[in-house]
Design an enzyme around this catalytic site. Structure first.
Site, PDB file in Angstrom:
ATOM      1  CE  LYS A   1      -4.035  -1.997  -0.118  1.00  0.00           C
ATOM      2  NZ  LYS A   1      -3.757  -3.352  -0.627  1.00  0.00           N
TER       3      LYS A   1
HETATM    4  C1  LIG Z   1      -9.788  -2.745  -1.852  1.00  0.00           C
HETATM    5  C2  LIG Z   1      -9.205  -3.436  -0.662  1.00  0.00           C
HETATM    6  N1  LIG Z   1      -9.962  -3.551   0.438  1.00  0.00           N
HETATM    7  C3  LIG Z   1      -9.490  -4.146   1.542  1.00  0.00           C
HETATM    8  C4  LIG Z   1      -8.225  -4.670   1.588  1.00  0.00           C
HETATM    9  C5  LIG Z   1      -7.758  -5.361   2.834  1.00  0.00           C
HETATM   10  O1  LIG Z   1      -6.679  -4.702   3.401  1.00  0.00           O
HETATM   11  P1  LIG Z   1      -5.815  -5.428   4.538  1.00  0.00           P
HETATM   12  O2  LIG Z   1      -4.892  -6.362   3.858  1.00  0.00           O
HETATM   13  O3  LIG Z   1      -5.102  -4.300   5.223  1.00  0.00           O
HETATM   14  O4  LIG Z   1      -6.773  -6.111   5.436  1.00  0.00           O
HETATM   15  C6  LIG Z   1      -7.400  -4.571   0.478  1.00  0.00           C
HETATM   16  C7  LIG Z   1      -6.026  -5.123   0.545  1.00  0.00           C
HETATM   17  O5  LIG Z   1      -5.388  -5.469  -0.372  1.00  0.00           O
HETATM   18  C8  LIG Z   1      -7.899  -3.945  -0.684  1.00  0.00           C
HETATM   19  O6  LIG Z   1      -7.132  -3.820  -1.763  1.00  0.00           O
END
Ligand SMILES: Cc1ncc(COP(=O)(O)O)c(C=O)c1O
Length: 400
Positions: free
Chosen positions: A185
């Site tokens: 990210k």
């Molecule tokens: C659009 C979206 N939502 C939610 C997430 C979930 O994030 P996390 O890995 O921090 O839980 C991601 C992660 O890649 C994502 O790309």
């Protein structure tokens, strides 16, 4: 382990200040949730122009807790997009509610407010838009639908730390804004997440639920203030962020703007380099919005490009370029077909994008030489490179 010249997709740009802070944290004797998490929360809230934020273990946890804090559960429906990571839908399910999908606008790749209107029922309690690739959703239209039907808005800002829409920052429109600090990210803590909410009670409940449901400030129980008793007031979760993670995040956040600028340069270089290829390039940002440039998704239509998307993925990997797919549409996955009867064809725009899309490397860590390697690999992978663009795309980018 990838070879030394393999371009790792989404590789984070980690600098000496992060490394030094992590070492200081390790030596401090306090690596769990503590003062560095509190500092990261304050600094993230300042960056977003809000008063407070709650750091958690992931964006998935942030969304799960937001749905719970919104008072949404069994029998309630939450409308979201089929072009997202499974986490968006899973968070709704884990909170006990039912996800409902509304197809995307194929140009912006964001949830289409007209499709949302068609999916609102008496059971709908919230909208969960995803600012896909860092491009702001049409928040005017979505906020209007939410206000008309009394719905909560929980923004999935996993791609959208720097995103702005009509002068407002992503994550501050809705009742809850959920961010990811996963390894790929724009700001990373390895794994991590953050919730923004303007409601103090919701924020306090999210913090409490993220640490087992223990009463306020339980993380301080081992501090030099003396042992503090705590009480468990809800059956919570283990969703807290550690100081070790926040040590990374504090310094990552300080470079959020310079990293954005670098990704914007790479985005523009790709637009210029690929303009004449038979590919669909990402649409330029709308006026009066700010794109976070988290992903650079191109569409490979075999009929125009002369090879399938999957053949393109394989060719890029052979040439040492890490690529991503964001995302096969949610209804392509067996568990959701079994559980909700979803079929990809019922969300035709998300299905097509999901079957044609490839994300090219866009990390701020990329050198000019690596960007040139990506450009060269894309050009040489497309057999129909002389045939011209697949669809009219604007190579220019709108900045506000
Ligand atoms: C659009 C979206 N939502 C939610 C997430 C979930 O994030 P996390 O890995 O921090 O839980 C991601 C992660 O890649 C994502 O790309």
């Amino acid at each position: 382990m990838p070879g030394s010249d393999f371009i790792v997709f989404g590789a984070p740009k980690i600098e000496q200040s992060e490394i030094d802070e992590v070492v200081r944290c390790l030596k401090s004797g306090w690596i769990g949730t503590g003062p560095r998490v509190a500092q990261f929360e304050r600094e993230f809230a300042d960056y977003k122009g809000v008063t407070a934020a709650a750091a958690v273990s992931s964006c998935t946890a942030a969304m799960h807790l937001s749905v719970l804090a919104a008072g949404i559960g069994e029998g309630d429906e939450v409308i979201t997009t089929p072009l997202t990571f499974c986490a968006t839908v899973n968070a709704i399910i884990h909170a006990g509610a039912t996800p409902v999908l509304a197809d995307i606008d194929p140009r912006t790749m964001n949830i289409d407010p007209e499709q949302v209107k068609a999916k609102v029922t008496a059971r709908t309690k919230a909208l969960m838009p995803v600012h896909f690739a860092g491009r702001a959703c049409n928040m005017d239209a979505l906020s209007e639908i939410a206000a008309r039907h009394g719905l909560k808005v929980i923004e999935d800002c996993a791609h959208a730390i720097e995103t702005e829409y009509h002068g407002r920052k992503a994550g501050t429109f809705g009742d809850f804004g959920c961010f990811s600090f996963y390894a790929t990210k724009n700001v990373t803590t390895g794994e991590g997440g953050m919730v923004l909410t303007q409601n103090d009670e919701d924020l306090a409940r999210i913090k409490m639920l993220a640490l087992h449901g223990m009463s306020k400030d339980a993380w301080k129980r081992f501090s030099d203030e003396g042992y503090k008793h705590y009480f468990v007031v809800e059956t919570g979760f283990k969703f807290n962020m550690m100081d070790l993670q926040a040590a990374l995040g504090i310094h990552q956040l300080r470079r959020v703007e310079s990293n954005w600028k670098r990704r914007e340069e790479i985005w523009s270089a790709y637009n210029e380099a690929f303009f004449s290829l038979p590919l669909t390039l990402p649409a330029a940002a709308e006026p009066n919005t700010r794109h976070a440039y988290h992903l650079y998704p191109i569409l490979i239509d075999e009929a125009h490009a002369g090879l399938t998307r999957d053949a393109f993925l394989a060719t890029m990997t052979e040439r040492g370029i890490g690529v991503g797919v964001h995302y096969l549409s949610v209804p392509e996955h067996p568990i959701y077909q079994e559980r909700f009867g979803w079929r990809p064809e019922d969300y035709p725009h998300a299905m097509r994008v999901g079957r044609q899309t490839v994300s090219l490397p866009l990390s701020a860590k990329l050198t000019d030489e690596e960007v040139n390697r990506v450009v060269g690999a894309v050009k040489s992978a497309i057999p129909q490179a002389s045939k011209g663009p697949a669809s009219p795309v604007a190579a220019e980018t709108v900045f506000t």
